[in-house]
Design a protein around this motif. Structure first.
Motif, PDB file in Angstrom:
ATOM      1  N   PRO A 146       7.309 -16.987   5.165  1.00  0.00           N
ATOM      2  CA  PRO A 146       7.325 -16.479   6.552  1.00  0.00           C
ATOM      3  C   PRO A 146       6.351 -15.327   6.773  1.00  0.00           C
ATOM      4  CG  PRO A 146       9.251 -15.709   5.353  1.00  0.00           C
ATOM      5  CD  PRO A 146       8.590 -16.738   4.473  1.00  0.00           C
ATOM      6  N   ASP A 204       6.313 -23.574   6.253  1.00  0.00           N
ATOM      7  CA  ASP A 204       7.057 -23.603   5.001  1.00  0.00           C
ATOM      8  C   ASP A 204       7.981 -22.388   4.988  1.00  0.00           C
ATOM      9  OD1 ASP A 204       7.983 -23.291   2.375  1.00  0.00           O
ATOM     10  OD2 ASP A 204       6.107 -23.966   1.471  1.00  0.00           O
ATOM     11  N   PRO A 205       9.317 -22.605   4.908  1.00  0.00           N
ATOM     12  CA  PRO A 205      10.253 -21.467   4.969  1.00  0.00           C
ATOM     13  C   PRO A 205      10.114 -20.476   3.818  1.00  0.00           C
ATOM     14  CG  PRO A 205      11.391 -23.494   4.347  1.00  0.00           C
ATOM     15  CD  PRO A 205      10.014 -23.890   4.777  1.00  0.00           C
ATOM     16  N   GLU A 206       9.349 -20.845   2.786  1.00  0.00           N
ATOM     17  CA  GLU A 206       9.162 -19.944   1.655  1.00  0.00           C
ATOM     18  C   GLU A 206       8.130 -18.852   1.932  1.00  0.00           C
ATOM     19  OE1 GLU A 206      10.878 -19.968  -1.295  1.00  0.00           O
ATOM     20  OE2 GLU A 206      12.135 -21.470  -0.301  1.00  0.00           O
ATOM     21  N   ASN A 219      18.420 -16.528   7.982  1.00  0.00           N
ATOM     22  CA  ASN A 219      19.650 -17.220   7.542  1.00  0.00           C
ATOM     23  C   ASN A 219      20.056 -18.314   8.525  1.00  0.00           C
ATOM     24  OD1 ASN A 219      19.995 -15.600   5.187  1.00  0.00           O
ATOM     25  ND2 ASN A 219      20.862 -13.963   6.471  1.00  0.00           N
ATOM     26  N   THR A 237      14.881 -14.387   5.834  1.00  0.00           N
ATOM     27  CA  THR A 237      13.885 -14.786   6.839  1.00  0.00           C
ATOM     28  C   THR A 237      13.130 -16.024   6.367  1.00  0.00           C
ATOM     29  OG1 THR A 237      13.587 -12.499   7.584  1.00  0.00           O
ATOM     30  CG2 THR A 237      11.863 -14.064   8.160  1.00  0.00           C
ATOM     31  N   THR A 238      13.086 -17.029   7.211  1.00  0.00           N
ATOM     32  CA  THR A 238      12.394 -18.274   6.856  1.00  0.00           C
ATOM     33  C   THR A 238      11.282 -18.634   7.832  1.00  0.00           C
ATOM     34  OG1 THR A 238      14.089 -19.521   8.067  1.00  0.00           O
ATOM     35  CG2 THR A 238      14.379 -19.271   5.670  1.00  0.00           C
ATOM     36  N   ASN A 239      11.284 -18.039   9.004  1.00  0.00           N
ATOM     37  CA  ASN A 239      10.263 -18.369  10.003  1.00  0.00           C
ATOM     38  C   ASN A 239       9.859 -17.125  10.770  1.00  0.00           C
ATOM     39  OD1 ASN A 239       9.900 -19.273  13.208  1.00  0.00           O
ATOM     40  ND2 ASN A 239       8.818 -20.593  11.785  1.00  0.00           N
TER      41      ASN A 239
END
Length: 479
Positions: free
Chosen positions: A131, A127-129, A395, A29-31
């Motif tokens: 979420p 920032d995708p780090e 992903n 999960t990034t967002n």
């Protein structure tokens, strides 16, 4: 732990269970994208207000530091009994973003009237780090329910008063001062009074809640959002004794010998006070003060409001010269008015004003003071406010997210990225699943990566929230 430090640490301003949520999203999960809405409730539309306060108070600038992270780590370890806190995630925010929050908030302009069941603001991480950060701030951001609901409640009450002014008065010039905030002492805290008091002032210019004025000045660039007048309380009348009530009243007229002054008059016998003391013994003094530009505002504070207000007006009408306005309703002389400050709420206003109308008294004769029903007799369910995730990326794949509980379809949430637009009839509607038009979207970026992007003023917000009936009346006056 220092309580002041705790109250200024955003790493501690969340619900306990959210401390564990970084472990719970799908791998990759990034967002995470969430939205806030009123799902329904007491009023069919809402005045959106108060998000800017929350942003300025909690989110702007370097709000995360190593010291705050350490404080939170130690606190949560004791709270949960083991180390579950996302120290690494928060340290990433310090090291990569210098403690500025990598989130983006888009919102409808404050003061906008929005029908229920529409998106009011959206939040997502940039920032995708991190979420998990989007919903960490649900706890703080959902507290927008309170200013929004107070502003909505206040406007609904103002709308009732405006209707009767339009029907029974020559103009609506006095409307901004017809609903006065008496709610400071009944609020649960000074901060509550500040937020609620400012929310009422979106619709009004009458208040005794000083904290609300301070908030409007500090967070909404308004030097002075509201006004008040000298006024008596029961202690400043009853300390003169029952036999000294006349002297207490006289003292008020003499110490405040010009302008508006309000005198509570029900300490012993409101009807005797109105008919005999004000209407006979102090009549000449009241009229003389009127010739000098003064206005006495008599305040009954007990009994059945619809009955008491009309009886007070009738007694004043027996002893002072009244006129009939162009719409056929009676009006006290300009140096005499009434304020009803007991038992006032959205539910009671109509009964008071309709009884006045029935007895041919113009609504212009009275103002209202409202306390607990204005600032305190509300909760998040008054307008059924909720904050829900509607979209995520896992992903590299976008997913529309929603819930649809079979036990309560009223809690069904929206899907995908959202926009707020006007349809062909000009009605605000929420477009779901990313199908909206960016050109039509009324949601405006107001915060991103620690920075406030739009600084809305109180004047702008008031203009957006104004009643259509007031605008119509002003237009008619010019014609």
């Amino acid at each position: 732990m220092d309580s002041v430090t705790c109250m200024d640490n955003v790493v501690l301003c969340t619900d306990s269970y959210k401390v564990t949520h970084h472990h719970q999203y799908p791998p990759g999960t990034t967002n995470v994208y969430s939205y806030f809405e009123s799902r329904g409730g007491k009023f069919p539309e809402t005045v959106f207000f108060g998000l800017q306060y929350i942003i300025k108070r909690w989110l702007v600038g370097q709000v995360v530091t190593k010291e705050k992270i350490q404080e939170a780590k130690e606190f949560y370890k004791v709270h949960f009994g083991y180390d579950v806190f996302n120290e690494q995630g928060w340290m990433h925010i310090v090291e990569k973003h210098n403690g500025h929050l990598p989130i983006r908030i888009k919102a409808v302009p404050e003061g906008t009237m929005v029908p229920v069941k529409n998106v009011l603001f959206t939040v997502e991480n940039t920032d995708p780090e991190v979420p998990w950060l989007t919903n960490w701030f649900e706890t703080l951001l959902v507290q927008a329910w309170y200013p929004m609901t107070v502003a909505t409640n206040s406007r609904a009450m103002k709308s009732i008063i405006a209707k009767y002014l339009y029907e029974t008065a020559d103009n609506m010039d006095g409307l901004p001062f017809k609903l006065h905030d008496f709610g400071f002492r009944g609020a649960s805290s000074v901060e509550t009074a500040a937020i609620g008091g400012a929310s009422h002032l979106v619709n009004s210019m009458g208040t005794d809640t000083v904290a609300g004025l301070v908030m409007a000045k500090k967070f909404y660039s308004c030097d002075m959002a509201g006004f008040s007048i000298p006024a008596a309380e029961h202690s400043t009348i009853t300390t003169w004794g029952k036999s000294g009530e006349k002297e207490a009243f006289k003292n008020m007229l003499q110490k405040f010998n010009t302008g508006l002054v309000a005198v509570v008059s029900d300490s012993f016998d409101i009807f005797n006070a109105v008919e005999s003391v004000w209407g006979k013994e102090l009549k000449e003094l009241v009229m003389e003060r009127g010739r000098n530009g003064g206005t006495l505002v008599i305040r009954p504070d007990s009994g059945d409001p619809p009955e008491v207000v009309v009886k007070v007006l009738d007694l004043l009408g027996k002893n002072f010269p009244i006129t009939t306005n162009s719409k056929g309703y009676q009006l006290l002389p300009p140096y005499l008015r009434v304020i009803q400050g007991d038992g006032i709420s959205y539910e009671t206003l109509d009964s008071i004003l309709s009884n006045m109308e029935k007895h041919k008294w113009s609504a212009d004769n009275v103002a209202f003071g409202c306390g607990g029903a204005l600032l305190q007799r509300l909760n998040r369910d008054t307008q059924k406010c909720a904050y829900k995730c509607s979209y995520c990326e896992v992903n590299g794949e976008g997913r529309n997210v929603y819930k649809e509980p079979i036990t309560d379809l009223g809690k069904k949430s929206k899907k995908g990225k959202l926009s707020l637009e006007r349809d062909d009839k000009g009605v605000l509607v929420t477009i779901q699943e990313g199908k909206g038009s960016p050109e039509k979207d009324l949601l405006v970026p107001v915060f991103e990566n620690g920075k406030l992007l739009v600084d809305q003023t109180f004047a702008e917000i008031r203009q957006r929230a104004e009643l259509p009936l007031v605008l119509q009346a002003k237009k008619e006056q010019k014609q």
